[in-house]
Design a protein around this motif. Structure first.
Motif, PDB file in Angstrom:
ATOM      1  N   ALA A  78      12.214 -48.911  24.697  1.00 14.83           N
ATOM      2  CA  ALA A  78      12.748 -47.541  24.669  1.00 14.83           C
ATOM      3  C   ALA A  78      14.173 -47.555  25.200  1.00 14.83           C
ATOM      4  CB  ALA A  78      11.884 -46.619  25.515  1.00 14.83           C
ATOM      5  N   GLY A  79      15.091 -46.977  24.468  1.00 13.80           N
ATOM      6  CA  GLY A  79      16.481 -47.007  24.921  1.00 13.80           C
ATOM      7  C   GLY A  79      17.359 -46.097  24.113  1.00 13.80           C
ATOM      8  N   GLU A  80      18.441 -46.643  23.600  1.00 13.90           N
ATOM      9  CA  GLU A  80      19.467 -45.837  22.957  1.00 13.90           C
ATOM     10  C   GLU A  80      18.930 -45.006  21.794  1.00 13.90           C
ATOM     11  OE1 GLU A  80      22.605 -48.410  21.839  1.00 13.90           O
ATOM     12  OE2 GLU A  80      23.196 -48.901  23.901  1.00 13.90           O
ATOM     13  N   ASP A  81      18.100 -45.606  20.942  1.00 14.02           N
ATOM     14  CA  ASP A  81      17.614 -44.887  19.765  1.00 14.02           C
ATOM     15  C   ASP A  81      16.809 -43.656  20.147  1.00 14.02           C
ATOM     16  OD1 ASP A  81      18.810 -46.755  18.187  1.00 14.02           O
ATOM     17  OD2 ASP A  81      16.989 -47.916  17.813  1.00 14.02           O
ATOM     18  N   LEU A  82      16.120 -43.736  21.285  1.00 12.91           N
ATOM     19  CA  LEU A  82      15.272 -42.622  21.714  1.00 12.91           C
ATOM     20  C   LEU A  82      16.041 -41.603  22.543  1.00 12.91           C
ATOM     21  CD1 LEU A  82      12.456 -41.332  21.902  1.00 12.91           C
ATOM     22  CD2 LEU A  82      12.007 -42.794  23.886  1.00 12.91           C
ATOM     23  N   PHE A  83      16.873 -42.082  23.456  1.00 11.99           N
ATOM     24  CA  PHE A  83      17.489 -41.190  24.431  1.00 11.99           C
ATOM     25  C   PHE A  83      18.871 -40.665  24.049  1.00 11.99           C
ATOM     26  CE2 PHE A  83      14.814 -43.949  27.387  1.00 11.99           C
ATOM     27  CZ  PHE A  83      13.753 -43.056  27.368  1.00 11.99           C
ATOM     28  N   GLU A  84      19.674 -41.490  23.408  1.00 10.31           N
ATOM     29  CA  GLU A  84      21.051 -41.068  23.118  1.00 10.31           C
ATOM     30  C   GLU A  84      21.149 -39.826  22.227  1.00 10.31           C
ATOM     31  OE1 GLU A  84      23.704 -44.097  21.871  1.00 10.31           O
ATOM     32  OE2 GLU A  84      23.978 -44.859  23.911  1.00 10.31           O
ATOM     33  N   PRO A  85      20.241 -39.643  21.232  1.00 12.71           N
ATOM     34  CA  PRO A  85      20.320 -38.401  20.448  1.00 12.71           C
ATOM     35  C   PRO A  85      20.168 -37.144  21.308  1.00 12.71           C
ATOM     36  CG  PRO A  85      18.982 -40.007  19.301  1.00 12.71           C
ATOM     37  CD  PRO A  85      19.242 -40.568  20.673  1.00 12.71           C
ATOM     38  N   LYS A  86      19.566 -37.310  22.479  1.00  8.43           N
ATOM     39  CA  LYS A  86      19.399 -36.187  23.399  1.00  8.43           C
ATOM     40  C   LYS A  86      20.502 -36.160  24.462  1.00  8.43           C
ATOM     41  CE  LYS A  86      15.469 -34.381  21.948  1.00  8.43           C
ATOM     42  NZ  LYS A  86      15.305 -32.950  21.583  1.00  8.43           N
ATOM     43  N   GLY A  87      21.489 -37.038  24.313  1.00  7.74           N
ATOM     44  CA  GLY A  87      22.589 -37.063  25.266  1.00  7.74           C
ATOM     45  C   GLY A  87      22.235 -37.691  26.592  1.00  7.74           C
ATOM     46  N   ILE A  88      21.209 -38.560  26.607  1.00 11.81           N
ATOM     47  CA  ILE A  88      20.764 -39.222  27.839  1.00 11.81           C
ATOM     48  C   ILE A  88      21.175 -40.684  27.784  1.00 11.81           C
ATOM     49  CG2 ILE A  88      18.780 -39.784  29.279  1.00 11.81           C
ATOM     50  CD1 ILE A  88      17.300 -37.436  27.964  1.00 11.81           C
ATOM     51  N   ASP A  89      21.866 -41.154  28.836  1.00  8.18           N
ATOM     52  CA  ASP A  89      22.355 -42.533  28.870  1.00  8.18           C
ATOM     53  C   ASP A  89      21.811 -43.286  30.080  1.00  8.18           C
ATOM     54  OD1 ASP A  89      24.059 -42.211  26.595  1.00  8.18           O
ATOM     55  OD2 ASP A  89      25.483 -41.142  27.874  1.00  8.18           O
ATOM     56  N   ASN A  90      21.773 -44.607  29.941  1.00  8.46           N
ATOM     57  CA  ASN A  90      21.461 -45.508  31.055  1.00  8.46           C
ATOM     58  C   ASN A  90      20.152 -45.164  31.767  1.00  8.46           C
ATOM     59  OD1 ASN A  90      23.868 -47.009  30.703  1.00  8.46           O
ATOM     60  ND2 ASN A  90      25.022 -45.432  31.818  1.00  8.46           N
ATOM     61  N   ILE A  91      19.096 -45.041  30.993  1.00  9.17           N
ATOM     62  CA  ILE A  91      17.777 -44.748  31.528  1.00  9.17           C
ATOM     63  C   ILE A  91      16.878 -45.977  31.359  1.00  9.17           C
ATOM     64  CG2 ILE A  91      15.658 -43.407  31.186  1.00  9.17           C
ATOM     65  CD1 ILE A  91      17.746 -41.746  32.514  1.00  9.17           C
ATOM     66  N   GLN A 166       5.437 -26.384  32.204  1.00  7.66           N
ATOM     67  CA  GLN A 166       4.804 -26.923  30.993  1.00  7.66           C
ATOM     68  C   GLN A 166       5.854 -26.959  29.891  1.00  7.66           C
ATOM     69  OE1 GLN A 166       1.316 -24.781  29.574  1.00  7.66           O
ATOM     70  NE2 GLN A 166       0.277 -26.729  29.236  1.00  7.66           N
ATOM     71  N   VAL A 167       6.692 -27.974  29.955  1.00  9.60           N
ATOM     72  CA  VAL A 167       7.837 -28.068  29.057  1.00  9.60           C
ATOM     73  C   VAL A 167       7.985 -29.503  28.562  1.00  9.60           C
ATOM     74  CG1 VAL A 167       9.083 -26.171  30.166  1.00  9.60           C
ATOM     75  CG2 VAL A 167       9.406 -28.516  30.991  1.00  9.60           C
ATOM     76  N   THR A 168       8.807 -29.673  27.532  1.00  5.41           N
ATOM     77  CA  THR A 168       9.124 -31.010  27.036  1.00  5.41           C
ATOM     78  C   THR A 168      10.588 -31.365  27.278  1.00  5.41           C
ATOM     79  OG1 THR A 168       9.559 -30.117  24.824  1.00  5.41           O
ATOM     80  CG2 THR A 168       7.330 -30.944  25.265  1.00  5.41           C
ATOM     81  N   GLU A 169      11.355 -30.390  27.783  1.00  5.34           N
ATOM     82  CA  GLU A 169      12.763 -30.642  28.091  1.00  5.34           C
ATOM     83  C   GLU A 169      13.251 -29.605  29.091  1.00  5.34           C
ATOM     84  OE1 GLU A 169      17.036 -31.448  25.805  1.00  5.34           O
ATOM     85  OE2 GLU A 169      15.305 -30.678  24.706  1.00  5.34           O
ATOM     86  N   LEU A 170      14.052 -30.043  30.043  1.00 10.79           N
ATOM     87  CA  LEU A 170      14.578 -29.163  31.082  1.00 10.79           C
ATOM     88  C   LEU A 170      16.092 -29.056  30.992  1.00 10.79           C
ATOM     89  CD1 LEU A 170      12.464 -30.642  33.984  1.00 10.79           C
ATOM     90  CD2 LEU A 170      12.325 -28.253  33.262  1.00 10.79           C
ATOM     91  N   VAL A 171      16.604 -27.918  31.438  1.00 15.23           N
ATOM     92  CA  VAL A 171      18.059 -27.742  31.539  1.00 15.23           C
ATOM     93  C   VAL A 171      18.352 -27.156  32.916  1.00 15.23           C
ATOM     94  CG1 VAL A 171      18.446 -27.414  29.080  1.00 15.23           C
ATOM     95  CG2 VAL A 171      17.942 -25.432  30.514  1.00 15.23           C
ATOM     96  N   SER A 172      19.509 -27.500  33.465  1.00 10.71           N
ATOM     97  CA  SER A 172      19.906 -26.955  34.766  1.00 10.71           C
ATOM     98  C   SER A 172      20.854 -25.787  34.555  1.00 10.71           C
ATOM     99  CB  SER A 172      20.570 -28.029  35.614  1.00 10.71           C
ATOM    100  OG  SER A 172      21.759 -28.494  35.000  1.00 10.71           O
ATOM    101  N   THR A 173      20.845 -24.876  35.503  1.00 13.67           N
ATOM    102  CA  THR A 173      21.713 -23.714  35.420  1.00 13.67           C
ATOM    103  C   THR A 173      22.262 -23.376  36.800  1.00 13.67           C
ATOM    104  OG1 THR A 173      21.829 -21.353  34.869  1.00 13.67           O
ATOM    105  CG2 THR A 173      19.724 -22.174  35.669  1.00 13.67           C
ATOM    106  N   ALA A 195      21.771 -36.077  36.639  1.00 12.55           N
ATOM    107  CA  ALA A 195      21.080 -37.369  36.638  1.00 12.55           C
ATOM    108  C   ALA A 195      19.577 -37.180  36.786  1.00 12.55           C
ATOM    109  CB  ALA A 195      21.616 -38.255  37.760  1.00 12.55           C
ATOM    110  N   VAL A 196      19.176 -36.321  37.711  1.00 13.62           N
ATOM    111  CA  VAL A 196      17.745 -36.060  37.926  1.00 13.62           C
ATOM    112  C   VAL A 196      17.134 -35.415  36.685  1.00 13.62           C
ATOM    113  CG1 VAL A 196      16.077 -34.724  39.263  1.00 13.62           C
ATOM    114  CG2 VAL A 196      17.975 -35.870  40.424  1.00 13.62           C
ATOM    115  N   ASN A 201      13.784 -35.654  31.819  1.00 12.37           N
ATOM    116  CA  ASN A 201      13.752 -35.428  30.371  1.00 12.37           C
ATOM    117  C   ASN A 201      13.442 -36.712  29.607  1.00 12.37           C
ATOM    118  OD1 ASN A 201      14.215 -32.670  30.407  1.00 12.37           O
ATOM    119  ND2 ASN A 201      16.431 -32.861  30.222  1.00 12.37           N
ATOM    120  N   ALA A 202      13.948 -37.839  30.098  1.00 15.97           N
ATOM    121  CA  ALA A 202      13.660 -39.122  29.455  1.00 15.97           C
ATOM    122  C   ALA A 202      12.167 -39.431  29.516  1.00 15.97           C
ATOM    123  CB  ALA A 202      14.458 -40.238  30.122  1.00 15.97           C
ATOM    124  N   GLY A 203      11.558 -39.161  30.668  1.00 19.90           N
ATOM    125  CA  GLY A 203      10.127 -39.392  30.808  1.00 19.90           C
ATOM    126  C   GLY A 203       9.314 -38.491  29.904  1.00 19.90           C
TER     127      GLY A 203
END
Length: 215
Positions: A78-91, A166-173, A195-196, A201-203
């Motif tokens: 699991a890496g770039e192909d899974l996470f980068e489309p969501k804007g997540i790096d270095n996980i 109960q979500v599949t993705e979180l955003v901070s505000t 980062a958190v 979100n990666a998990g």
């Protein structure tokens, strides 16, 4: 003649000292090996107990935790192909455990996930996520953020926000969380907050991408 005898004595003294040192080194090495053999099971058991304690902290309803061999295998790729489309790096997904009840039934998963995108480097989180898609809890395994700012991520005021979502993705505000998928950002610690959020979100993405969460 006297010089010759003196040289012989010097060589004998050096040889004797070298032999004594060699014997001491061998004995010390054997002693360390014996001590290691005796303490190894204790160290391994302590590590297992610490892992269970950490897992229990993020999935309190579970009684046992076993490695999910299939997901751990997938985590390695699991890496770039899974996470980068969501804007997540270095996980990095370090480990995935199955959380079970007292009868061995699966309740969800506990994941150890790391990012290198913290303000001061690595952040590693233990995340509990149930089969119905609910976040059960999170704990920091590694965090070296700035005291008074990023370190506030470890406080209940921040971590408790995630529990029960109960979500599949979180955003901070920064304007006050009002939606189910929103969490309040840490004051003065945007990088840590992001980062958190990325780690979690990666998990969630990893588990849901593999259709491991029930409808």
């Amino acid at each position: 003649m006297s010089n010759s005898n003196g040289d012989k004595k010097t060589r004998k003294s050096i040889f004797k000292d070298a032999m004594v040192l060699a014997i001491i080194t061998i004995v010390a090495g054997l002693a360390l090996g014996i001590v290691y053999k005796i303490t190894e099971p204790v160290i391994e058991q302590r590590a297992l107990d610490q892992k269970k304690e950490a897992s229990q902290g993020v999935f309190t309803n579970a009684k046992t935790f076993v490695a999910d061999e299939e997901l751990n295998s997938k985590a390695k790729t699991a890496g770039e192909d899974l996470f980068e489309p969501k804007g997540i790096d270095n996980i990095t997904i370090n480990e995935v455990l199955i959380a079970q009840d007292s009868n061995g039934n699966a309740l969800g998963h506990v994941m150890s996930i790391s990012t290198e995108e913290g303000f001061s480097g690595t952040i590693t989180i233990s995340l509990g996520y149930s089969l119905d898609g609910t976040i059960q809890g999170l704990e920091f395994l590694v965090i070296n953020e700035t005291v008074g700012y990023g370190q506030n991520a470890t406080k209940p005021e921040f971590t408790d926000q995630f529990f029960g979502k109960q979500v599949t993705e979180l955003v901070s505000t920064k304007s006050g969380a009002s939606l189910e998928n929103e969490i309040d950002a840490l004051t003065g610690a945007t990088i840590t907050t992001n980062a958190v959020t990325d780690v979690i979100n990666a998990g969630l993405l990893f588990l849901n991408e593999d259709a491991l969460v029930s409808d």
